[in-house]
Write a protein that holds these residues in place. Structure first.
Motif, PDB file in Angstrom:
ATOM      1  N   ASN A 131     -14.575 -11.575  26.590  1.00  0.00           N
ATOM      2  CA  ASN A 131     -14.232 -10.613  27.639  1.00  0.00           C
ATOM      3  C   ASN A 131     -12.756 -10.240  27.594  1.00  0.00           C
ATOM      4  O   ASN A 131     -12.398  -9.077  27.798  1.00  0.00           O
ATOM      5  N   THR A 132     -11.898 -11.217  27.336  1.00  0.00           N
ATOM      6  CA  THR A 132     -10.457 -10.951  27.260  1.00  0.00           C
ATOM      7  C   THR A 132     -10.148 -10.079  26.053  1.00  0.00           C
ATOM      8  O   THR A 132      -9.404  -9.093  26.161  1.00  0.00           O
ATOM      9  N   LEU A 133     -10.729 -10.413  24.896  1.00  0.00           N
ATOM     10  CA  LEU A 133     -10.501  -9.592  23.707  1.00  0.00           C
ATOM     11  C   LEU A 133     -11.044  -8.185  23.923  1.00  0.00           C
ATOM     12  O   LEU A 133     -10.400  -7.194  23.553  1.00  0.00           O
ATOM     13  N   ASN A 134     -12.202  -8.092  24.545  1.00  0.00           N
ATOM     14  CA  ASN A 134     -12.811  -6.792  24.807  1.00  0.00           C
ATOM     15  C   ASN A 134     -11.933  -5.918  25.696  1.00  0.00           C
ATOM     16  O   ASN A 134     -11.907  -4.698  25.546  1.00  0.00           O
ATOM     17  N   SER A 135     -11.175  -6.533  26.614  1.00  0.00           N
ATOM     18  CA  SER A 135     -10.291  -5.739  27.484  1.00  0.00           C
ATOM     19  C   SER A 135      -9.211  -5.023  26.678  1.00  0.00           C
ATOM     20  O   SER A 135      -8.724  -3.976  27.092  1.00  0.00           O
ATOM     21  N   VAL A 136      -8.880  -5.556  25.514  1.00  0.00           N
ATOM     22  CA  VAL A 136      -7.912  -4.903  24.622  1.00  0.00           C
ATOM     23  C   VAL A 136      -8.622  -3.858  23.770  1.00  0.00           C
ATOM     24  O   VAL A 136      -8.097  -2.773  23.523  1.00  0.00           O
ATOM     25  N   CYS A 137      -9.828  -4.183  23.336  1.00  0.00           N
ATOM     26  CA  CYS A 137     -10.523  -3.369  22.342  1.00  0.00           C
ATOM     27  C   CYS A 137     -11.317  -2.200  22.902  1.00  0.00           C
ATOM     28  O   CYS A 137     -11.544  -1.220  22.188  1.00  0.00           O
ATOM     29  N   GLU A 138     -11.748  -2.274  24.147  1.00  0.00           N
ATOM     30  CA  GLU A 138     -12.733  -1.308  24.617  1.00  0.00           C
ATOM     31  C   GLU A 138     -12.276   0.146  24.562  1.00  0.00           C
ATOM     32  O   GLU A 138     -13.088   1.026  24.351  1.00  0.00           O
ATOM     33  N   GLU A 139     -11.025   0.431  24.756  1.00  0.00           N
ATOM     34  CA  GLU A 139     -10.564   1.820  24.656  1.00  0.00           C
ATOM     35  C   GLU A 139      -9.516   1.993  23.568  1.00  0.00           C
ATOM     36  O   GLU A 139      -8.770   2.971  23.570  1.00  0.00           O
ATOM     37  N   ALA A 140      -9.473   1.039  22.650  1.00  0.00           N
ATOM     38  CA  ALA A 140      -8.458   1.069  21.599  1.00  0.00           C
ATOM     39  C   ALA A 140      -8.796   2.109  20.536  1.00  0.00           C
ATOM     40  O   ALA A 140      -9.946   2.256  20.136  1.00  0.00           O
ATOM     41  N   ASP A 141      -7.770   2.806  20.084  1.00  0.00           N
ATOM     42  CA  ASP A 141      -7.943   3.729  18.969  1.00  0.00           C
ATOM     43  C   ASP A 141      -7.803   2.947  17.656  1.00  0.00           C
ATOM     44  O   ASP A 141      -7.592   1.733  17.656  1.00  0.00           O
ATOM     45  N   ARG A 142      -7.943   3.651  16.544  1.00  0.00           N
ATOM     46  CA  ARG A 142      -7.909   2.999  15.236  1.00  0.00           C
ATOM     47  C   ARG A 142      -6.622   2.218  15.000  1.00  0.00           C
ATOM     48  O   ARG A 142      -6.676   1.052  14.594  1.00  0.00           O
ATOM     49  N   PRO A 143      -5.426   2.791  15.244  1.00  0.00           N
ATOM     50  CA  PRO A 143      -4.205   2.009  15.012  1.00  0.00           C
ATOM     51  C   PRO A 143      -4.130   0.748  15.888  1.00  0.00           C
ATOM     52  O   PRO A 143      -3.688  -0.305  15.424  1.00  0.00           O
ATOM     53  N   ARG A 144      -4.572   0.860  17.134  1.00  0.00           N
ATOM     54  CA  ARG A 144      -4.539  -0.320  18.011  1.00  0.00           C
ATOM     55  C   ARG A 144      -5.489  -1.389  17.486  1.00  0.00           C
ATOM     56  O   ARG A 144      -5.172  -2.570  17.483  1.00  0.00           O
ATOM     57  N   MET A 145      -6.680  -0.995  17.027  1.00  0.00           N
ATOM     58  CA  MET A 145      -7.637  -1.977  16.517  1.00  0.00           C
ATOM     59  C   MET A 145      -7.146  -2.617  15.225  1.00  0.00           C
ATOM     60  O   MET A 145      -7.361  -3.809  14.998  1.00  0.00           O
ATOM     61  N   TYR A 146      -6.473  -1.827  14.386  1.00  0.00           N
ATOM     62  CA  TYR A 146      -5.875  -2.413  13.190  1.00  0.00           C
ATOM     63  C   TYR A 146      -4.832  -3.443  13.623  1.00  0.00           C
ATOM     64  O   TYR A 146      -4.759  -4.535  13.056  1.00  0.00           O
TER      65      TYR A 146
END
Length: 149
Positions: A29-44
């Motif tokens: 859940n904590t990781l998902n809070s970072v990833c859920e609206e992340a664009d490609r550069p943020r996910m990289y």
């Protein structure tokens, strides 16, 4: 408003801490809070942060045997059972991404991440989750080793 890089970094390491402590639901859940609206550069960036934590722990595990520069050697991953990863593209991504990052090979990490983003959405998510799980496992191993030394 987009999450700041500093806030994202804190949450990534908080997610790792929950994972290492065995609280998988909170970790995801904590990781998902970072990833859920992340664009490609943020996910990289998320993958790179995870790999940095993993490579730091690999250096703790291997101590003086760990390569410090490319002149000292490189980290490699070896399948103990040949073909063990053939049917697991997410785990293959994780192992290759982590190894490339630990060796300072950002061209390869970028290429692997780009390939993951072109896979199915499910496979892409599985790849990021596999990296997260592998870093948690490596961290647990490093901490266990530290307790026994």
């Amino acid at each position: 408003m987009a999450m700041s890089t500093e806030d994202a970094s804190k949450l990534i390491f908080e997610a790792l801490a929950h994972g290492v402590a065995g609280d998988g639901d909170t970790a995801i859940n904590t990781l998902n809070s970072v990833c859920e609206e992340a664009d490609r550069p943020r996910m990289y960036g998320v993958c790179c942060a995870l790999a940095e934590a993993g490579s730091h722990m690999l250096r703790k595990i291997y101590g003086d045997q760990a390569p410090k520069t490319s002149e000292d050697g490189m980290f490699v991953f070896q399948e103990l059972q040949p073909g063990a990863l053939d049917g697991d593209p997410a785990r293959t991504f994780s192992m290759r991404f982590l190894t490339a990052w630990a060796n300072g090979d950002t061209d390869t990490t970028n290429a692997l991440f780009t390939a993951a983003t072109h896979a199915s959405n499910e496979q892409y998510i599985d790849s990021v989750c596999a990296l997260f799980a592998d870093v948690i496992g490596i961290t647990r191993l490093a901490l266990d080793q530290q307790k026994t030394s």
